[in-house]
Design a protein around this motif. Structure first.
Motif, PDB file in Angstrom:
ATOM      1  N   THR A 174       3.231  -0.322   6.608  1.00 36.68           N
ATOM      2  CA  THR A 174       2.020  -0.378   6.304  1.00 36.68           C
ATOM      3  C   THR A 174       1.809  -0.123   4.418  1.00 36.68           C
ATOM      4  OG1 THR A 174       1.358   1.993   6.689  1.00 36.68           O
ATOM      5  CG2 THR A 174       0.685   0.408   8.182  1.00 36.68           C
ATOM      6  N   ARG A 216       0.423  -3.677  -6.713  1.00 42.41           N
ATOM      7  CA  ARG A 216       0.527  -3.917  -5.281  1.00 42.41           C
ATOM      8  C   ARG A 216      -0.513  -3.161  -4.355  1.00 42.41           C
ATOM      9  NH1 ARG A 216       4.952  -6.726  -3.779  1.00 42.41           N
ATOM     10  NH2 ARG A 216       6.522  -6.354  -4.890  1.00 42.41           N
ATOM     11  N   THR A 217      -0.919  -2.147  -4.753  1.00 41.27           N
ATOM     12  CA  THR A 217      -1.648  -1.205  -3.950  1.00 41.27           C
ATOM     13  C   THR A 217      -3.176  -1.503  -4.084  1.00 41.27           C
ATOM     14  OG1 THR A 217      -0.174   0.559  -4.034  1.00 41.27           O
ATOM     15  CG2 THR A 217      -2.439   1.222  -3.352  1.00 41.27           C
ATOM     16  N   PRO A 233       2.519  -0.780   0.577  1.00 39.50           N
ATOM     17  CA  PRO A 233       2.438  -1.909  -0.201  1.00 39.50           C
ATOM     18  C   PRO A 233       3.847  -2.469  -0.393  1.00 39.50           C
ATOM     19  CG  PRO A 233       0.943  -0.146  -0.873  1.00 39.50           C
ATOM     20  CD  PRO A 233       1.794   0.514   0.176  1.00 39.50           C
ATOM     21  N   LEU A 282      -1.018  -9.000  -8.316  1.00 33.53           N
ATOM     22  CA  LEU A 282       0.410  -8.799  -8.187  1.00 33.53           C
ATOM     23  C   LEU A 282       1.211  -9.421  -9.322  1.00 33.53           C
ATOM     24  CD1 LEU A 282       2.567  -8.118  -6.035  1.00 33.53           C
ATOM     25  CD2 LEU A 282       2.557 -10.300  -5.235  1.00 33.53           C
ATOM     26  N   ARG A 320      -2.545   0.620   0.646  1.00 31.14           N
ATOM     27  CA  ARG A 320      -2.251  -0.538   1.434  1.00 31.14           C
ATOM     28  C   ARG A 320      -2.132  -1.936   0.427  1.00 31.14           C
ATOM     29  NH1 ARG A 320      -3.323  -0.241   7.193  1.00 31.14           N
ATOM     30  NH2 ARG A 320      -2.765   1.889   7.550  1.00 31.14           N
ATOM     31  N   GLY A 321      -1.502  -2.832   0.876  1.00 31.12           N
ATOM     32  CA  GLY A 321      -1.353  -3.982  -0.059  1.00 31.12           C
ATOM     33  C   GLY A 321      -1.678  -5.327   0.569  1.00 31.12           C
ATOM     34  N   ILE A 322      -1.455  -6.471   0.214  1.00 25.68           N
ATOM     35  CA  ILE A 322      -1.606  -7.341   0.992  1.00 25.68           C
ATOM     36  C   ILE A 322      -0.422  -7.430   1.969  1.00 25.68           C
ATOM     37  CG2 ILE A 322      -2.304  -9.190  -0.914  1.00 25.68           C
ATOM     38  CD1 ILE A 322       0.382 -10.484  -0.513  1.00 25.68           C
TER      39      ILE A 322
END
Lengths: 88, 112, 405
Positions: free
Chosen positions: C120, B47-48, C122, B42, B59-61
């Motif tokens: 969903t 992010r991904t 990021p 980050l 998706r990320g955290i």
């Protein structure tokens, strides 16, 4: 928009799918989970379990004294290599 | 561009930590030794962390403390490693998960 | 075999470890995170006396104190399963299998999500995730965020983000659905927000806490609540706006908000976009009871404490031999209460392990838990005392038939 909203992130189960299943089968939380796979993914249901609970049609009194969606070991995914005490 | 909070009015300045290099999806980055992999990424603007195995959504955290497993990556060949709580080390080879070649059967009600 | 194993290195687990070690017990603390401290790590707020409660310092202090007493602390160690055989507890970690006669579960709490279309993507994270990234790892979750869900926890974290120089575009409610409970209802949210009024410099909220003791005034308050929101620490708090979608192609680009009426219903045609590169979801906390659930310990759903609670008494014992609980697994409260519960659990374990003459200390520790609760700066659930009473009643109900045997 709300209909397509994801509830179970791991298995990508939507609000619509859960609401319709709960309605059609008059499901308990457990049945709802088994029918849709919501809560059965990688995280073990930690993220969505309370939502699956709320969407279940069958909110009986048992809910007060029993966790509706049972926890089963292992509660964290284990690598096959780590299972038999082998070296990872 | 750094996303690091170097100075903070209450918490003070960041401790000096050893910088280490690592790769994520074959690209080289730098981070602080021992910080979580997700924080290092980050700080580099990444992010991904993966794409969903079936539907390929990025998706990320999400929870950042190990509960949700959304941030899982492959580290030095080991799959399913939570990047939010795995300390970064020099030379780590980190890869993002992607869609699986054979999607699992869809057991949902509509296919019954 | 170890004298005592504690799962969870947060304020409860560490305080228990310290109490046990001070009595001379061998203690192992296990935690899957890479630092000791649990949720305490991220906390940062100004106390009524003007000093700052710094979770990182508090965690480091507990960690050092435990180490000095010879406590073994195993971080980066997930626990997969626990079993009870022949009076002994077996703990399966990712690395090894351990056993003990005295097992304390201090596994804390997990965050409840509020699902929002687009959550969903990021850049969308739980509000606790943003807190940890900011205060513990010192990396900005983004440049400009929107917080969905207005409650005690999210208000405190919004202020922490501001302190770190991160822009919070606004705090707003989630869109009402079957899943949002009262978190989407302006009147209810205003009501619960009044519990944090002492933290707020805003005249409106301070005034509100005095004026809105009755339901009628609250309704009126929401009706006249400015549609543009009020500011708390320069953050617009929008009790009359709901986030209906998070948008973005590959990651968060912003949220769409709409005006809601005083009952939480969307007013058609009021949608507007708010740009942001991160979004926090604040649905509150629930006790993380998964390990306790594997043991067969009885559970009760107690909303006043945040969810399913493993049955326990004030000494932090469960009905199962050698199994103890402390901290947020017993109900959502602040770190100071958790620590006091941990100390109580540690003393109880020492007594059960054979140390005599501890009854007085245990009684005092129980007193400290109650005093700490009464003096809490932040109360997550206003009815926490009622919840605690319910657990006591359940315990009495449960042990009574056993006593008469």
């Amino acid at each position: 928009m709300t209909e397509d909203m994801i509830i179970c992130r791991c298995e990508e189960v939507t609000y619509k799918e859960l609401a319709e299943t709960a309605n059609k089968y008059n499901c308990s939380a457990r049945e709802l989970k088994l029918r849709t796979r919501a809560g059965m993914g990688y995280c073990g249901g930690r993220t969505c379990r309370n939502m699956v609970d709320k969407l279940a049609a069958d909110l009986t009194d048992e809910r007060q004294t029993q966790i509706t969606l049972k926890y089963q070991p292992p509660i964290r995914p284990i690598h096959f290599g780590d299972l038999g005490g082998g070296q990872s | 561009m750094t996303q690091r909070i170097v100075d903070h009015p209450i918490l003070g300045s960041i401790e000096e930590k050893e910088q280490v290099s690592f790769t994520f999806n074959e690209k080289e980055y730098y981070g602080m030794n021992g910080e979580p992999i997700a924080a290092a990424l980050l700080a580099n603007g990444v992010r991904t962390l993966r794409h969903h195995e079936e539907k390929a959504t990025p998706r990320g955290i999400y929870c950042n403390i190990g509960h949700c497993f959304e941030c899982r990556v492959t580290v030095d060949g080991k799959q399913g490693v939570r990047s939010c709580l795995t300390p970064l080390q020099e030379g780590m080879v980190i890869e993002s998960g992607g869609t699986l070649p054979t999607p699992v059967k869809d057991w949902s009600a509509k296919n019954e | 075999m170890n004298n005592v194993i504690i799962i969870g290195a947060g304020p409860a687990g560490m305080s228990a470890a310290i109490a046990c070690a001070q009595k001379g017990l061998d203690v192992v603390v296990i935690d899957e995170y890479l630092k000791a401290g649990g949720r305490l790590l991220g906390q940062l707020y100004e106390q009524p006396d003007g000093s700052w409660w710094n979770g990182i310092e508090e965690s480091a202090r507990l960690h050092q104190q435990a180490l000095d007493l010879g406590v073994q602390i195993q971080l980066n160690t997930p626990v997969n399963n626990i079993e009870h055989h022949d009076g002994q507890w077996t703990i399966y970690t990712e690395h090894e299998t351990l056993s003990t006669n005295h097992l304390l579960l201090a596994t804390g709490a997990a965050e409840s999500p509020i699902p929002v279309p687009g959550w969903t993507l990021p850049g969308v994270m739980s509000v606790g995730a943003a807190q940890v990234m900011t205060n513990v790892h010192r990396v900005k979750p983004g440049e400009r965020g929107v917080i969905i869900g207005v409650n005690v926890l999210s208000s405190a974290i919004a202020m922490e983000l501001k302190l770190a120089g991160i822009d919070v575009a606004c705090m707003a409610l989630p869109k009402m659905s079957q899943l949002t409970d009262q978190q989407a209802h302006p009147k209810h949210v205003l009501d619960s927000l009044l519990h944090v009024s002492h933290m707020a410099p805003s005249q409106f909220v301070k005034l509100g806490s005095k004026l809105m003791k009755n339901d009628f005034m609250k309704k009126l308050g929401v009706t006249f609540y400015p549609k543009r929101g009020v500011n708390m620490w320069d953050i617009p708090i929008q009790l009359r706006k709901a986030v209906i979608e998070i948008y973005g192609e590959k990651q968060v680009e912003g949220v769409t908000v709409a005006t809601i009426d005083s009952n939480g219903e969307i007013v058609a045609g009021t949608e507007e976009n708010v740009e942001a590169d991160f979004v926090c979801i604040a649905g509150g906390l629930y006790p993380l009871a998964e390990l306790a659930a594997l043991t067969g310990c009885p559970f009760y759903l107690i909303e006043e404490l945040g969810g399913y609670i493993p049955l326990h008494n004030e000494r932090m014992e469960t009905p199962l031999d050698g199994l103890y609980v402390a901290g947020n697994i017993t109900g959502i409260e602040g770190a100071k209460v958790a620590a006091a519960q941990g100390t109580t659990a540690g003393l109880t374990i020492a007594k059960q392990a054979g140390f005599e003459g501890l009854d007085g200390e245990i009684e005092e520790a129980i007193q400290v838990v109650e005093e700490t609760r009464d003096q809490s700066y932040i109360q997550f659930h206003p009815e926490v005392n009622k919840g605690r009473e319910m657990v006591k009643e359940k315990w009495e109900e449960y042990v009574l038939p056993l006593r008469s045997i």
